[in-house]
Write a protein that holds these residues in place. Structure first.
Motif, mmCIF file in Angstrom:
data_model
loop_
_atom_site.group_PDB
_atom_site.id
_atom_site.type_symbol
_atom_site.label_atom_id
_atom_site.label_comp_id
_atom_site.label_asym_id
_atom_site.label_seq_id
_atom_site.Cartn_x
_atom_site.Cartn_y
_atom_site.Cartn_z
ATOM 1 N N LEU A 189 -127.726 -8.006 -32.803
ATOM 2 C CA LEU A 189 -128.972 -7.715 -32.096
ATOM 3 C C LEU A 189 -129.508 -6.335 -32.431
ATOM 4 O O LEU A 189 -130.719 -6.148 -32.593
ATOM 5 C CB LEU A 189 -128.740 -7.836 -30.586
ATOM 6 N N MET A 190 -128.654 -5.333 -32.543
ATOM 7 C CA MET A 190 -129.122 -3.971 -32.776
ATOM 8 C C MET A 190 -129.751 -3.810 -34.157
ATOM 9 O O MET A 190 -130.589 -2.920 -34.354
ATOM 10 C CB MET A 190 -127.982 -2.977 -32.590
ATOM 11 N N ALA A 191 -129.393 -4.655 -35.098
ATOM 12 C CA ALA A 191 -130.055 -4.618 -36.400
ATOM 13 C C ALA A 191 -131.512 -5.041 -36.252
ATOM 14 O O ALA A 191 -132.413 -4.454 -36.863
ATOM 15 C CB ALA A 191 -129.320 -5.515 -37.391
ATOM 16 N N HIS A 192 -131.753 -6.051 -35.421
ATOM 17 C CA HIS A 192 -133.132 -6.477 -35.155
ATOM 18 C C HIS A 192 -133.873 -5.417 -34.346
ATOM 19 O O HIS A 192 -135.082 -5.207 -34.558
ATOM 20 C CB HIS A 192 -133.119 -7.809 -34.408
ATOM 21 N N LEU A 239 -132.373 -11.145 -24.487
ATOM 22 C CA LEU A 239 -131.465 -10.228 -23.782
ATOM 23 C C LEU A 239 -130.060 -10.819 -23.640
ATOM 24 O O LEU A 239 -129.076 -10.069 -23.558
ATOM 25 C CB LEU A 239 -132.035 -9.872 -22.417
ATOM 26 N N LYS A 240 -129.947 -12.129 -23.638
ATOM 27 C CA LYS A 240 -128.629 -12.762 -23.533
ATOM 28 C C LYS A 240 -127.770 -12.465 -24.762
ATOM 29 O O LYS A 240 -126.541 -12.597 -24.714
ATOM 30 C CB LYS A 240 -128.786 -14.276 -23.355
ATOM 31 N N LYS A 241 -128.414 -12.078 -25.847
ATOM 32 C CA LYS A 241 -127.667 -11.793 -27.073
ATOM 33 C C LYS A 241 -127.071 -10.391 -27.090
ATOM 34 O O LYS A 241 -126.314 -10.054 -28.000
ATOM 35 C CB LYS A 241 -128.576 -12.002 -28.291
ATOM 36 N N ALA A 242 -127.443 -9.580 -26.104
ATOM 37 C CA ALA A 242 -126.855 -8.240 -26.007
ATOM 38 C C ALA A 242 -125.394 -8.357 -25.597
ATOM 39 O O ALA A 242 -125.046 -9.117 -24.686
ATOM 40 C CB ALA A 242 -127.622 -7.407 -24.988
ATOM 41 N N ASP A 256 -130.049 -2.293 -22.708
ATOM 42 C CA ASP A 256 -130.997 -1.224 -22.385
ATOM 43 C C ASP A 256 -131.892 -0.898 -23.582
ATOM 44 O O ASP A 256 -133.104 -0.700 -23.421
ATOM 45 C CB ASP A 256 -130.244 0.028 -21.952
ATOM 46 N N PHE A 257 -131.298 -0.826 -24.757
ATOM 47 C CA PHE A 257 -132.106 -0.516 -25.939
ATOM 48 C C PHE A 257 -133.060 -1.654 -26.266
ATOM 49 O O PHE A 257 -134.205 -1.418 -26.664
ATOM 50 C CB PHE A 257 -131.197 -0.192 -27.133
ATOM 51 N N TRP A 258 -132.585 -2.880 -26.101
ATOM 52 C CA TRP A 258 -133.478 -4.014 -26.373
ATOM 53 C C TRP A 258 -134.611 -4.076 -25.356
ATOM 54 O O TRP A 258 -135.766 -4.356 -25.719
ATOM 55 C CB TRP A 258 -132.714 -5.340 -26.404
#
Length: 537
Positions: free
Chosen positions: A80-83, A118-121, A128-130
């Protein structure tokens, strides 16, 4: 498998660069972009590209950061953080170049709804970042979304005061939400300083410290950060340029020149290494270098750089913008138009009031040189039309309406006022040409009153010939040196060590018989501008 929660990163990228580029490592050395100590849990498959992208993102190397984050998403589509990083590369709000639609496409690719995304966090930090990018690319006007993001990051920061990445994006968010709000800037600087105390080589913290103090009244606070940033991230062309924001504010012209030589050369090496086209040229650094040359009295070097950009000005909207401002500054600072160069008529239809004002003022100055009153009037009329059009697009809060997309060239209340200053300046030129001293002074007085209400411009100013200096020059010609001295001091109070203002101050002091004071000012000029290169007043 995920990486350990805390990593210390010094990015090593191997790229081919020429050894001749100042402040660049040789082709056999690693590229340096700074150090991060983040606590994101990034998958092993995506971690190297993610780390690369994050470092580049903090130095506003958005296109290269986008490539890195795209590699991370390809390596692990579930990271997720890459996106998140990919989406953030489209939000270039301090430049007024945010691409909302592109960012929304990145978000939609992760999931159809916010809840699904958000479920993918994998933890609260990722969530929080998403949530932050959901706000940035949500509904509403740009200023509303920016304020919402800053408020959100304030909450995240309160819960994670020791997390350097939370702090860094909170500092950035504060500036997005209010780049003209001193309270926001002070808080941003405070947060950035906290990161620097823990990690002196964090590129984002150094970068944001500079931006938050990009004003003569505060620039001294960020001088240490400015001096360090280029050494911490010498292979980011923007990092090589950024210190010059502080150097301009403090009138350190030799450093302005060296910083932007390095930055411009880095952009050329990047173009060569990646096979990029002309629009990737470092026009921003080029324009600041040109201004630095003018302040150091290197008028021929400035003219050579102007000749160079004339050959490139069809490359992009940015190159057109900088050509307009550079040729205006060349005529103002040198006191004459560069021999052998043809003044360029540039299509400014897609540009902002700053460029339109510069284009009309430049044409007006050339008409003044030719004693062509009718041509000056045409320039006044043309800029008045542009001002009227722009006025219809600014709301009561002083910002452009319908500002969901890029706002770099959108009109603002501040821009409207500065355009009015330029119009009064041209009217003063016209009255001066007609020999009407009363009307000349009336327009110069109105121009200075309006300019005194305006804020500082980072770098080369919107009002390229500060009205205080124009008034001072005219007062000297009227044999009123005491009043002229007041005007030159007023200009220097907001534009430290401007060459033209200092030279005007010397002339006023000498006319008043204050020779010792004049010598002191000449000594300041000699620190950055050789005496033999004094321009025509």
């Amino acid at each position: 498998m995920k990486k350990p929660t805390v990593t210390s990163l010094t990015l090593s990228l191997f790229i081919l660069i020429a050894a001749s580029c100042t402040q660049q490592s040789s082709s056999s050395e690693d590229t340096q972009l700074g150090d991060l100590q983040h606590s994101f849990s990034i998958s092993d498959k995506a971690s190297d590209s993610f780390d690369q992208g994050l470092l580049l993102l903090h130095s506003f190397e958005y296109d290269d950061a986008k490539e890195a984050f795209q590699k991370a998403t390809e390596a692990d589509p579930d990271e997720l953080m890459a996106h998140w990083g990919l989406a953030m590369t489209h939000y270039r709000a301090l430049w007024g170049l945010q691409d909302v639609e592109a960012g929304r496409k990145v978000i939609q690719a992760v999931g159809e709804t916010k809840e699904a995304r958000l479920k993918k966090a994998e933890n609260q930090l990722e969530s929080d970042f998403w949530e932050g990018v959901e706000i940035l690319y949500g509904e509403g006007e740009l200023d509303e979304r920016n304020k919402g993001y800053a408020d959100h990051m304030a909450t995240v920061y309160a819960a994670n005061p020791d997390n350097q990445e939370v702090a860094a994006f909170y500092a950035l968010g504060l500036m997005w939400a209010g780049y003209t709000n001193q309270d926001n800037l002070n808080k941003s600087a405070e947060v950035a300083a906290g990161i620097i105390s823990e990690n002196p080589t964090h590129p984002g913290a150094l970068h944001y410290m500079i931006h938050a103090n990009d004003d003569p009244a505060y620039a001294q606070i960020a001088l240490t950060a400015a001096d360090k940033y280029a050494n911490v991230a010498p292979d980011a062309s923007h990092a090589l340029h950024m210190p010059s924001h502080i150097y301009v504010a403090l009138g350190m012209w030799n450093k302005v020149v060296s910083s932007n030589i390095a930055s411009y050369q880095a952009s050329l090496h990047r173009m060569e290494a990646k096979g990029l086209g002309g629009k990737e040229r470092g026009y921003h650094a080029m324009a600041w270098l040109h201004y630095g040359y003018l302040q150091t009295g290197e008028y021929q070097k400035a003219a050579d750089l102007l000749a160079e950009i004339i050959g490139y000005h069809q490359d992009s909207t940015a190159s057109k913008s900088y050509l307009i401002t550079m040729q205006n500054e060349q005529r103002i600072e040198a006191g004459y138009w560069a021999e052998g160069l043809t003044p360029q008529k540039v299509d400014y239809s897609q540009l902002g009031l700053s460029e339109k004002s510069a284009m009309h003022f430049f044409n007006g100055l050339l008409a003044f040189d030719e004693k062509d009153a009718a041509a000056i009037q045409l320039e006044i009329d043309g800029l008045n039309r542009q001002l009227s059009k722009a006025s219809l697009l600014v709301n009561d809060e002083g910002i452009a309406m319908c500002s969901a997309g890029p706002t770099r060239y959108a009109p603002t209340k501040e821009g409207l006022k500065k355009t009015q200053v330029v119009i009064h300046q041209m009217k003063a030129l016209l009255a001066q040409l007609k020999g009407d001293n009363v009307l000349t002074e009336d327009h110069l007085t109105q121009a200075t009153q309006l300019e005194s209400e305006c804020s500082y411009d980072s770098g080369p100013p919107f009002i390229a010939y500060p009205s205080f200096e124009q008034y001072g020059d005219w007062l000297l010609a009227q044999n009123r040196p005491e009043e002229a001295l007041t005007q030159f001091n007023q200009s220097l109070s907001n534009r430290k060590n401007r060459n033209k203002a200092l030279r005007g101050k010397v002339a006023a002091l000498e006319a008043l018989g204050r020779t010792e004071e004049a010598k002191e000012v000449k000594a300041i000029i000699s620190q950055f501008a050789p005496a033999q290169k004094v321009a025509v007043r």
